[in-house]
Design a protein around this motif. Structure first.
Motif, short mmCIF file in Angstrom:
data_model
loop_
_atom_site.label_atom_id
_atom_site.label_comp_id
_atom_site.label_asym_id
_atom_site.label_seq_id
_atom_site.Cartn_x
_atom_site.Cartn_y
_atom_site.Cartn_z
N ASN A 36 -2.29 -3.96 -1.82
CA ASN A 36 -3.37 -3.01 -2.07
C ASN A 36 -3.05 -2.04 -3.21
OD1 ASN A 36 -4.73 -4.04 0.14
ND2 ASN A 36 -3.93 -2.52 1.55
N LEU A 37 -4.01 -1.88 -4.11
CA LEU A 37 -3.94 -0.87 -5.16
C LEU A 37 -5.18 0.00 -4.97
CD1 LEU A 37 -3.24 -3.28 -8.19
CD2 LEU A 37 -1.61 -2.48 -6.47
N SER A 54 -1.22 5.36 -11.36
CA SER A 54 -0.81 3.98 -11.13
C SER A 54 -1.94 3.00 -11.43
CB SER A 54 -0.35 3.80 -9.68
OG SER A 54 1.01 4.14 -9.53
N THR A 55 -3.17 3.39 -11.19
CA THR A 55 -4.31 2.52 -11.51
C THR A 55 -4.30 2.17 -13.00
OG1 THR A 55 -5.68 3.37 -9.70
CG2 THR A 55 -6.83 2.38 -11.57
N GLN A 133 -6.10 -5.38 -6.38
CA GLN A 133 -5.12 -6.08 -5.55
C GLN A 133 -4.20 -6.91 -6.44
OE1 GLN A 133 -6.73 -9.08 -2.94
NE2 GLN A 133 -5.02 -8.97 -1.52
N VAL A 134 -2.94 -7.04 -6.02
CA VAL A 134 -2.03 -8.00 -6.61
C VAL A 134 -1.38 -8.80 -5.48
CG1 VAL A 134 -1.46 -6.69 -8.69
CG2 VAL A 134 -0.09 -6.37 -6.60
N GLY A 333 1.98 2.92 3.54
CA GLY A 333 1.29 1.68 3.21
C GLY A 333 0.82 1.58 1.79
N ALA A 334 1.19 2.56 0.96
CA ALA A 334 0.66 2.61 -0.41
C ALA A 334 1.70 2.26 -1.46
CB ALA A 334 0.10 4.00 -0.70
#
Length: 374
Positions: A36-37, A54-55, A133-134, A333-334
Motif C-alpha cells: 500500500n502507498l 513519499s507519493t 500500490q507496488v 502498516g504504512a
C-alpha cells in the motif's frame, strides 16, 4: 523495504553502505505486506506530510524502475455503510484536502462509476486518486539492485546481527554477526517489528510491539476490483491502540489477477498461528462490499507483523542516547508507502543535508521515558 530505501538513497548520495539481513530480501514484514502507498488513511499531521513526500518519490522511483515492481496508481475508494460514517469520512476528506491531498466526495448513486461490482446499498464514499500500490518484495529488490549498481553497496543476506558494537564513550562502531565484526561509524536500525530488540542491543529502549495482520488471497479473477477499496471504519482501526482483534474490509485487485483481502490487527506478540476468526471476519466483510467475491475461492492466507509504536508515528533519525545509532522503524502498516521519504530523511541525517520536511515529530528520543514493552 525501509532498509532498502535507506540503502538506496544513501548510496546515491555517495555513502558506502552495508545491508545486513538475517534472511532473504523481503523475508520479513515486507514480504507479508500488500504494497500500500496510501494518503487516504492518514489524518493531517506529520505522517501525512511524510506520505505526500513519499507519493512524489514513489512516482520518481517508478519512472526509473522496471515494470515488474507492479507500481500502479490505481487510486483509493473509501466507502461508508451508514450516514454517520459518511459524515465523518467527508469531514476527514475536507481536512485532508486542506493539507494537500486530492479527494473527491462520491455520492451513493455514483459509486458504481468507480466500482461496478460494489454492493448497491452503501451510502457514499470518497475517491483518492493519489493512492497507489507496488509489489513490495519486487520493489525492495529493485531498490537494492539499484544501490548495488552504484558500486557502494555490500549486501549480506542470511547473516543476523548479534550485537551492536560501541566505543568506551558509548558511540557505535559497527555490529557483530556470526561471521565477525562489521565496522561503521553509523548503524541504522531498520529492523521493523524487531526494532526494539536491536535498540536494546545498543542499550536503549524503543517501545515497538508487533501487531499481527492477515491477508486472504483469492484465485486469479477478471478485474473485479479496480481501486484500493476499503470501509470507512478502517481509518479508525489504523489509529486505534487496542490490542484486541480488529478487522475492517480492505479489498484490491492485482495485476497478476488475485484479489487481496485485509485488514486485521491484533497484538499477540510474534505468534504466527492462523486465526480462523480473523479470516472469517475478513471474508464476511469483503463479501459485504463485493457480493461477487462470495463465489471466489480463497487460495491462501498469510500473516505479517506491523511494527507498532504507541503514538502511531515511526521513529526516524539519530538517537542522541547512542551517538552514531539511527532508527528507521515503527511505521506500523504504512512502511511500504513511507519508505522513500524515510530513506531520504535518514540519508539527510547521515550527510548533514537540509531535511525535506520537519523530522522532529519522528525523533526516537521521544520514547526515552516510555516503559519497556511486555
Amino acid at each position: 523495504m525501509i532498509g532498502a530505501a535507506c540503502a538506496h538513497y544513501a548510496s546515491r548520495a555517495g555513502l558506502h553502505v552495508t545491508v545486513v539481513d538475517r534472511g532473504p530480501v523481503a523475508g520479513g514484514t515486507t514480504g507479508a505486506g500488500e504494497g500500500n502507498l496510501l494518503v487516504s488513511d492518514k489524518e493531517p499531521g506529520p505522517e501525512l506530510r511524510l506520505a505526500l513526500l513519499s507519493t512524489r518519490l514513489w512516482t520518481e522511483l517508478a519512472a526509473e524502475s522496471p515494470p515488474d515492481i507492479e507500481y500502479e496508481r490505481k487510486g483509493g475508494l473509501v466507502v461508508a455503510s451508514t450516514e454517520a460514517e459518511l459524515t465523518a469520512l467527508r469531514a476527514l476528506a475536507a481536512e485532508q484536502r486542506r493539507a494537500g491531498v486530492t479527494a473527491a466526495d462520491v455520492p451513493a448513486d455514483r459509486l458504481a462509476d468507480h466500482e461496478p461490482h460494489l454492493a448497491p446499498d452503501l451510502t457514499g464514499g470518497c475517491h483518492y486518486p493519489q493512492d497507489a500500490q507496488v509489489q513490495p518484495a519486487l520493489a525492495a529488490a529493485h531498490l537494492l539492485r539499484a544501490a548495488v549498481g552504484t558500486g557502494r553497496l555490500s549486501l549480506r543476506l542470511g547473516e543476523e546481527v548479534t550485537a551492536v558494537l560501541t566505543e568506551k564513550g558509548g558511540a557505535v562502531r559497527g555490529v557483530r554477526t556470526a561471521k565477525g565484526e562489521i565496522r561503521a561509524p553509523h548503524v541504522v536500525n531498520a529492523t521493523g517489528a524487531w526494532g526494539g530488540r536491536l535498540a536494546r542491543m545498543a542499550g536503549v529502549e524503543l517501545p515497538i510491539r508487533p501487531r499481527r495482520g492477515f491477508v486472504l488471497v483469492t484465485e486469479p479473477l477478471p478485474r473485479l476490483v479496480r481501486h484500493k477499496v476499503y470501509s470507512a471504519e478502517y481509518v479508525a482501526d489504523v489509529a486505534s491502540g487496542s490490542a484486541a482483534l480488529q478487522t475492517s474490509a480492505v479489498v484490491e485487485g492485482t495485476q497478476a489477477g488475485p484479489v487481496l483481502i485485509g485488514a486485521s490487527r491484533e497484538r499477540v506478540g510474534f505468534d504466527r498461528a492462523l486465526s480462523v476468526e480473523a479470516l472469517r471476519r475478513l471474508a464476511s466483510q469483503a463479501t459485504r462490499l463485493f457480493p461477487a467475491l462470495a463465489r471466489a475461492r480463497a487460495l491462501r492466507a498469510y500473516a505479517g507483523f506491523r511494527p507498532y509504536l504507541p503514538d502511531h508515528l515511526p521513529a526516524i533519525g539519530p538517537d542522541p542516547r547512542v551517538p552514531g545509532l539511527l532508527h528507521a522503524c515503527g511505521h506500523e502498516g504504512a512502511g511500504i508507502g513511507l519508505a522513500p521519504a524515510t530513506g531520504l530523511l535518514i540519508t539527510g541525517f547521515l550527510t548533514e543535508a537540509e531535511p525535506p520536511l520537519d523530522p522532529s515529530p519522528f525523533a526516537p528520543e521521544r520514547f526515552a521515558r516510555e516503559p519497556a514493552p511486555p
